[in-house]
Design an enzyme around this catalytic site. Structure first.
Site, PDB file in Angstrom:
ATOM      1  N   ASP A 105      -1.170  11.597   6.427  1.00 27.15           N
ATOM      2  CA  ASP A 105      -0.195  12.673   6.182  1.00 27.15           C
ATOM      3  C   ASP A 105       0.423  12.626   4.782  1.00 27.15           C
ATOM      4  O   ASP A 105       1.286  13.432   4.448  1.00 27.15           O
ATOM      5  CB  ASP A 105       0.888  12.731   7.270  1.00 27.15           C
ATOM      6  N   ASN A 154       5.384   8.315  12.883  1.00 32.82           N
ATOM      7  CA  ASN A 154       4.644   7.120  13.288  1.00 32.82           C
ATOM      8  C   ASN A 154       5.031   6.626  14.676  1.00 32.82           C
ATOM      9  O   ASN A 154       4.540   5.590  15.127  1.00 32.82           O
ATOM     10  CB  ASN A 154       4.881   5.978  12.290  1.00 32.82           C
ATOM     11  N   CYS A 160       7.263  12.701   7.411  1.00 35.80           N
ATOM     12  CA  CYS A 160       7.362  11.388   8.065  1.00 35.80           C
ATOM     13  C   CYS A 160       8.530  11.346   9.035  1.00 35.80           C
ATOM     14  O   CYS A 160       8.534  10.573   9.984  1.00 35.80           O
ATOM     15  CB  CYS A 160       7.608  10.294   7.033  1.00 35.80           C
ATOM     16  N   GLY A 175       0.818  -1.223   0.000  1.00 32.32           N
ATOM     17  CA  GLY A 175       0.000   0.000   0.000  1.00 32.32           C
ATOM     18  C   GLY A 175       0.841   1.258   0.000  1.00 32.32           C
ATOM     19  O   GLY A 175       0.327   2.352  -0.224  1.00 32.32           O
ATOM     20  N   HIS A 190      -1.046   6.607   4.916  1.00 29.80           N
ATOM     21  CA  HIS A 190      -1.320   7.422   6.108  1.00 29.80           C
ATOM     22  C   HIS A 190      -1.969   8.706   5.635  1.00 29.80           C
ATOM     23  O   HIS A 190      -1.693   9.190   4.534  1.00 29.80           O
ATOM     24  CB  HIS A 190      -0.019   7.801   6.843  1.00 29.80           C
ATOM     25  N   GLU A 234      -1.059   4.187  14.004  1.00 28.35           N
ATOM     26  CA  GLU A 234       0.198   4.571  13.327  1.00 28.35           C
ATOM     27  C   GLU A 234       0.662   5.959  13.749  1.00 28.35           C
ATOM     28  O   GLU A 234       1.399   6.641  13.035  1.00 28.35           O
ATOM     29  CB  GLU A 234       0.021   4.457  11.811  1.00 28.35           C
TER      30      GLU A 234
END
Ligand code: SUG
Length: 445
Positions: free
Chosen positions: A249, A110, A368, A24, A247, A174
């Site tokens: 973000d 995360n 991230c 994903g 995610h 997450e």
């Protein structure tokens, strides 16, 4: 002095590699088995930290985790010395060894969800380590992450550090990658937005996993003692997850009163806006900057990581600064959009492009790599100062990376037990540089 928003970045670890481990996450899948450059990766991350520290922002450093993570191999039935575990796993369970060797803890967005003390009912900052149950290689991070957070924020009078939620699919969490805080000012009460991809128990309907559940988000809000009237839960659109936004973000970022997101980020954008406006009533007027599909397609947004940018109140600048990956300049629709964005009179006044290519190739952009931590002056004083980047620590870390990191890492190198020894020597030195004590890593105990 008012409350500040610090960024705690994860130092990219010596085993940074492209394992193709995250279904994903399109970049992770596309770059599987490429040769990685751990030294360059770590230096790119360090330069990003330096840029923010030089601008006058508080920049923290979180240490890498020890990899390969041998307890995973032992749990899977491998026995013998540490080196034997690795050589046996390399032959019998190479995918497991890849997971055990991932440097993914570098993506500290995360690592945890953090609620500043202005939002919590006991006046302490609350942080919950994320269980990261959706991906095997990330599910091994939580305990050491909680340890790192306790080292960074040691005083329980100021900081409540919670362990991860139960490591079960219903609680899939997450961390801050699915959490946005909006506020008039960092130290003022804010609105916390939790974005989830599915409800606990909901049958998987998508090709790619939805990594955050509503139950996890609600549990975090309860633990952190948030005011329900100032808390919003919004569902991520299935379309975004299917397009590779593993995610929120990847399609949304917020700072101060501004929420910047793609038209297809949320399942119900109007409801999300209404809920935020209601929660912000009396505190501030939210500013929604929505990027339409016909300006930047969802695919271009995900390819360029436009929204995986840091949105920062830059000292001395009135409007917010978007720190975006270089890849945005190579995507024509995004480059054009950025030019229009700053030429307008909205809340974002500048876009600054940076090179974090080594991380990007695993699906990790500038946002991230950082965990945002709002602290009052008293909390800043109580935080571990040795984990805060200044000119001396920058130089020490640069020397440390240059002397301990390999220049390249090929997939076959993961089977090399020397990598474990090299990592241990490096991490042992690092505990000194960051004042983490002499028993921070399991191998030191
Ligand atoms: O969990 N990639 C990470 C990227 C995390 C990005 N974080 C945020 N969006 N906040 C992940 O998918 C790939 C590792 C590999 O394939 O070797 C990886 O774990």
């Amino acid at each position: 002095m008012k409350a500040i928003e610090a960024n705690y970045d994860g130092l990219i670890g010596p085993t940074h590699n492209y394992g193709g481990l995250s279904a994903g996450n399109l970049a992770s899948a596309t770059n599987k088995d490429q040769i990685s450059h751990p030294r360059e990766a770590a230096l790119q991350g360090l330069e990003k930290m330096k840029m923010l520290a030089d601008a006058g922002l508080v920049q923290g450093v979180l240490p890498p985790q020890e990899r390969p993570f041998l307890p995973l191999l032992r749990d899977a039935g491998f026995t013998g010395t540490d080196h034997q575990l690795i050589t046996k796993a390399a032959v019998q369970a190479p995918a497991l060894l890849r997971a055990a060797s991932s440097a993914a803890a570098m993506w500290t967005a995360n690592a945890a969800t953090i609620s500043p003390s202005a939002d919590t009912n006991d006046g302490r900052m609350h942080a919950s380590a994320a269980n990261l149950t959706s991906m095997l290689h990330r599910s091994i991070e939580a305990a050491q992450t909680a340890r790192a957070l306790r080292a960074a924020f040691p005083d329980p009078a100021h900081f409540a550090i919670h362990p991860a939620l139960p490591p079960q699919d219903s609680f899939a969490d997450e961390g801050a990658a699915n959490h946005v805080r909006l506020c008039a000012d960092h130290g003022a009460p804010g609105v916390e937005l939790f974005v989830y991809g599915r409800e606990a128990g909901e049958a998987p309907a998508l090709r790619f996993p939805a990594r955050q559940t509503l139950l996890a988000a609600q549990s975090l809000a309860r633990r952190h003692g948030l005011d329900p009237t100032r808390t919003v839960f919004a569902r991520q659109s299935a379309k975004a997850i299917e397009a590779g936004a593993f995610h929120n973000d990847v399609v949304c970022v917020g700072a101060r009163t501004c929420l910047f997101y793609h038209q297809h980020a949320f399942a119900d954008t109007a409801a999300m806006q209404d809920d935020i406006c209601r929660a912000a009533d009396g505190l501030f007027e939210p500013l929604f900057v929505e990027v339409a599909e016909d300006e930047v397609s969802l695919d271009d947004a995900i390819r360029s990581y436009l929204f995986n940018a840091m949105l920062v109140a830059w000292p001395g600048e009135e409007r917010l600064v978007l720190i975006a990956p270089d890849e945005c300049r190579q995507t024509p629709s995004v480059e054009r959009y950025c030019a229009r964005l700053v030429a307008g009179n909205g809340p974002i006044g500048r876009v600054h492009f940076i090179d974090v290519r080594q991380s990007m190739r695993n699906g990790g952009g500038p946002a991230c790599l950082r965990l945002r931590v709002v602290m009052t002056p008293a909390q800043l004083k109580a935080a571990n100062g040795a984990m805060r980047l200044d000119a001396a620590l920058y130089q020490n870390l640069k020397n440390w990376i240059n002397s301990h990191y390999r220049e390249t890492l090929a997939p076959a190198d993961i089977a090399d037990p020397c990598l474990l020894d090299e990592g241990r020597v490096a991490l042992d030195k690092l505990t000194g540089l960051l004042a983490l004590g002499t028993d921070f890593y399991p191998f030191q105990r």
